[in-house]
Design a protein around this motif. Structure first.
Motif, PDB file in Angstrom:
ATOM      1  N   VAL A 243       1.739 -20.661 -16.341  1.00  0.00           N
ATOM      2  CA  VAL A 243       0.926 -21.681 -15.657  1.00  0.00           C
ATOM      3  C   VAL A 243       0.148 -21.128 -14.467  1.00  0.00           C
ATOM      4  N   LEU A 244       0.205 -19.811 -14.243  1.00  0.00           N
ATOM      5  CA  LEU A 244      -0.500 -19.197 -13.102  1.00  0.00           C
ATOM      6  C   LEU A 244      -1.251 -17.965 -13.581  1.00  0.00           C
ATOM      7  N   ILE A 245      -2.492 -17.823 -13.121  1.00  0.00           N
ATOM      8  CA  ILE A 245      -3.276 -16.603 -13.351  1.00  0.00           C
ATOM      9  C   ILE A 245      -3.444 -15.918 -12.000  1.00  0.00           C
ATOM     10  N   ALA A 246      -2.907 -14.709 -11.879  1.00  0.00           N
ATOM     11  CA  ALA A 246      -2.986 -13.960 -10.622  1.00  0.00           C
ATOM     12  C   ALA A 246      -3.814 -12.708 -10.828  1.00  0.00           C
ATOM     13  N   SER A 247      -4.818 -12.519  -9.981  1.00  0.00           N
ATOM     14  CA  SER A 247      -5.674 -11.332 -10.047  1.00  0.00           C
ATOM     15  C   SER A 247      -5.570 -10.573  -8.739  1.00  0.00           C
ATOM     16  N   VAL A 248      -5.749  -9.267  -8.814  1.00  0.00           N
ATOM     17  CA  VAL A 248      -5.765  -8.444  -7.603  1.00  0.00           C
ATOM     18  C   VAL A 248      -6.914  -7.457  -7.702  1.00  0.00           C
ATOM     19  N   PHE A 249      -7.642  -7.296  -6.591  1.00  0.00           N
ATOM     20  CA  PHE A 249      -8.779  -6.381  -6.509  1.00  0.00           C
ATOM     21  C   PHE A 249      -8.561  -5.503  -5.272  1.00  0.00           C
ATOM     22  N   SER A 250      -8.605  -4.189  -5.476  1.00  0.00           N
ATOM     23  CA  SER A 250      -8.312  -3.268  -4.379  1.00  0.00           C
ATOM     24  C   SER A 250      -9.543  -2.467  -3.993  1.00  0.00           C
ATOM     25  N   PHE A 251      -9.691  -2.248  -2.682  1.00  0.00           N
ATOM     26  CA  PHE A 251     -10.798  -1.450  -2.147  1.00  0.00           C
ATOM     27  C   PHE A 251     -10.382   0.019  -2.179  1.00  0.00           C
ATOM     28  N   PRO A 252     -11.273   0.922  -2.604  1.00  0.00           N
ATOM     29  CA  PRO A 252     -10.848   2.314  -2.797  1.00  0.00           C
ATOM     30  C   PRO A 252     -10.578   3.107  -1.530  1.00  0.00           C
ATOM     31  N   ASP A 253     -11.129   2.709  -0.398  1.00  0.00           N
ATOM     32  CA  ASP A 253     -10.912   3.469   0.840  1.00  0.00           C
ATOM     33  C   ASP A 253      -9.660   2.988   1.559  1.00  0.00           C
ATOM     34  N   PRO A 254      -8.900   3.907   2.168  1.00  0.00           N
ATOM     35  CA  PRO A 254      -7.729   3.500   2.949  1.00  0.00           C
ATOM     36  C   PRO A 254      -8.120   2.626   4.138  1.00  0.00           C
ATOM     37  N   VAL A 255      -7.183   1.788   4.560  1.00  0.00           N
ATOM     38  CA  VAL A 255      -7.440   0.884   5.686  1.00  0.00           C
ATOM     39  C   VAL A 255      -7.867   1.657   6.924  1.00  0.00           C
ATOM     40  N   ALA A 256      -7.206   2.777   7.177  1.00  0.00           N
ATOM     41  CA  ALA A 256      -7.477   3.540   8.404  1.00  0.00           C
ATOM     42  C   ALA A 256      -8.823   4.241   8.386  1.00  0.00           C
ATOM     43  N   GLU A 257      -9.432   4.423   7.209  1.00  0.00           N
ATOM     44  CA  GLU A 257     -10.674   5.192   7.109  1.00  0.00           C
ATOM     45  C   GLU A 257     -11.877   4.368   6.656  1.00  0.00           C
ATOM     46  N   MET A 258     -11.657   3.143   6.240  1.00  0.00           N
ATOM     47  CA  MET A 258     -12.739   2.374   5.624  1.00  0.00           C
ATOM     48  C   MET A 258     -13.776   1.922   6.648  1.00  0.00           C
ATOM     49  N   ASP A 259     -14.996   1.730   6.163  1.00  0.00           N
ATOM     50  CA  ASP A 259     -16.071   1.135   6.959  1.00  0.00           C
ATOM     51  C   ASP A 259     -15.949  -0.385   6.833  1.00  0.00           C
ATOM     52  N   GLU A 260     -15.752  -1.061   7.958  1.00  0.00           N
ATOM     53  CA  GLU A 260     -15.459  -2.497   7.930  1.00  0.00           C
ATOM     54  C   GLU A 260     -16.598  -3.305   7.307  1.00  0.00           C
ATOM     55  N   ALA A 261     -17.828  -2.981   7.663  1.00  0.00           N
ATOM     56  CA  ALA A 261     -18.963  -3.731   7.112  1.00  0.00           C
ATOM     57  C   ALA A 261     -19.056  -3.546   5.602  1.00  0.00           C
ATOM     58  N   GLU A 262     -18.844  -2.313   5.144  1.00  0.00           N
ATOM     59  CA  GLU A 262     -18.884  -2.051   3.703  1.00  0.00           C
ATOM     60  C   GLU A 262     -17.760  -2.789   2.994  1.00  0.00           C
ATOM     61  N   TYR A 263     -16.580  -2.798   3.614  1.00  0.00           N
ATOM     62  CA  TYR A 263     -15.448  -3.506   3.010  1.00  0.00           C
ATOM     63  C   TYR A 263     -15.717  -5.007   2.901  1.00  0.00           C
ATOM     64  N   LEU A 264     -16.291  -5.593   3.939  1.00  0.00           N
ATOM     65  CA  LEU A 264     -16.564  -7.030   3.917  1.00  0.00           C
ATOM     66  C   LEU A 264     -17.594  -7.392   2.850  1.00  0.00           C
ATOM     67  N   ARG A 265     -18.576  -6.512   2.634  1.00  0.00           N
ATOM     68  CA  ARG A 265     -19.546  -6.760   1.558  1.00  0.00           C
ATOM     69  C   ARG A 265     -18.846  -6.728   0.203  1.00  0.00           C
TER      70      ARG A 265
END
Length: 356
Positions: free
Chosen positions: A99-121
């Motif tokens: 009765v539940l569909i769960a999806s997960v999408f992961s960003f390829p850059d690590p949290v400590a190294e990612m560009d915040e603006a790029e991540y938000l896009r």
């Protein structure tokens, strides 16, 4: 260009039942894991509260599912009595029904190294994809959660089937491409394992995610090692994806700039229209006063009758017959108003001349 690791997509979608089993967690287990409740996520070293991006808390999703299942079972019981010929498709929703569909999408850059603006896009595009994906599969998104307490930031999307004539039992497998193709494989009697059709359908789903989201952000469909790409081919693909990402960002910014310019233009046009209309009305009023007099003008403008009666009883004293101190006072009050009006008229004429 540096030989940095190539970024690739990560997207996964799975269905769950209320009960769960040895191969799959229950709906409540998934909710507790997403909500980072104590003991629910031993794989995370330092669990942090999730960020609710949209909808409700995961635990509230469980409560809502239980409520909907109970209500739908009540409806199904009534329908089974009325439509005895369709008892097989109107059977109750069991605890092992997904009765539940769960999806997960992961960003390829690590949290400590990612560009915040790029991540938000990327996050916005991933959420848009998840909403569209749920809608096209007859499901409703109830919760979108963000986690930043693991190496890579990722977004979880929890959706439930929409009760409809073709899915009265809220079967989440009917809202999942892999399960639908697996069932079709069995029903059609095709050779080979039904799981093959499941995997093919989910690869197609990931292809669509890559086309709609991953490629827009410089992410490849799979990594170079899995496809055994040589160094030159890998670099060429990486450059192509980076160029596609840059083009996508440029288009988005151009669209935003156009929208801002159109909004500013519309606002200026509105201001000019209102101002010019007010000036025309003032000119018409002054002309009417000169032609017909103050009282007739006020009547024409539908002014308060009490004010007109008072003016008739006590006519205003003409400017030229007022005492010197009264004229000075009137000039003091009117001068700023007249100056402001002339300044505004000058600005409007200047803008109008500039736009020609």
């Amino acid at each position: 260009m540096s030989d940095r690791p190539q970024k690739s997509i990560f997207a996964h979608k799975q269905t769950y039942s209320m009960k769960g089993n040895s191969k799959s967690r229950s709906v409540r287990d998934i909710a507790h894991k997403n909500e980072r409740l104590a003991g629910a996520c031993p794989h995370v070293a330092r669990p942090q509260p999730p960020i609710i991006l949209e909808g409700m808390r995961p635990s509230a999703v469980v409560d809502l599912i239980e409520s909907r299942v109970a209500e739908q079972n009540r409806i199904l019981r009534g329908l089974r009595k009325e439509r005895t010929a369709r008892k097989d498709v109107l059977r109750a929703i069991r605890v092992d029904t997904h009765v539940l569909i769960a999806s997960v999408f992961s960003f390829p850059d690590p949290v400590a190294e990612m560009d915040e603006a790029e991540y938000l896009r990327w996050r916005k595009d991933a959420m848009d994809f998840a909403r569209e994906d749920a809608a096209r599969n007859g499901a409703e998104v109830l919760s979108v959660i963000e986690h930043r307490d693991e190496t890579h930031p990722h977004v979880h999307v929890l959706a439930v089937p929409i009760c409809a004539d073709d899915n009265m039992r809220m079967d989440a497998k009917r809202c999942h491409e892999g399960h639908r193709e697996q069932d079709r494989h069995r029903e059609s009697g095709w050779s080979g394992s039904p799981s093959r059709s499941y995997k093919q359908a989910m690869r197609a789903w990931q292809d669509r995610y890559h086309a709609d989201v991953g490629a827009r952000h410089g992410q490849s469909r799979t990594g170079p090692r899995r496809r055994r790409l040589d160094r030159a081919t890998w670099k060429a693909e990486r450059d192509r994806l980076e160029a596609q990402k840059a083009a996508s960002i440029a288009i988005e910014r151009a669209v935003e700039a156009k929208a801002i310019a159109e909004e500013a233009h519309a606002r200026l046009q509105d201001e000019m229209t209102v101002t010019l209309a007010s000036m025309i009305e003032d000119a018409e009023t002054a002309h009417l006063i000169a032609e017909e007099g103050l009282i007739a003008t006020l009547r024409h403008r539908r002014t308060d009758a009490l004010l007109i009666d008072r003016l008739i009883a006590e006519p205003p004293v003409p400017m030229r017959t007022r005492r010197p101190e009264e004229r000075i006072e009137l000039n003091r009050v009117l001068q700023p108003v007249i100056s402001d009006g002339l300044q505004r008229l000058h600005e409007l004429l200047l803008v109008s001349w500039t736009r020609r």
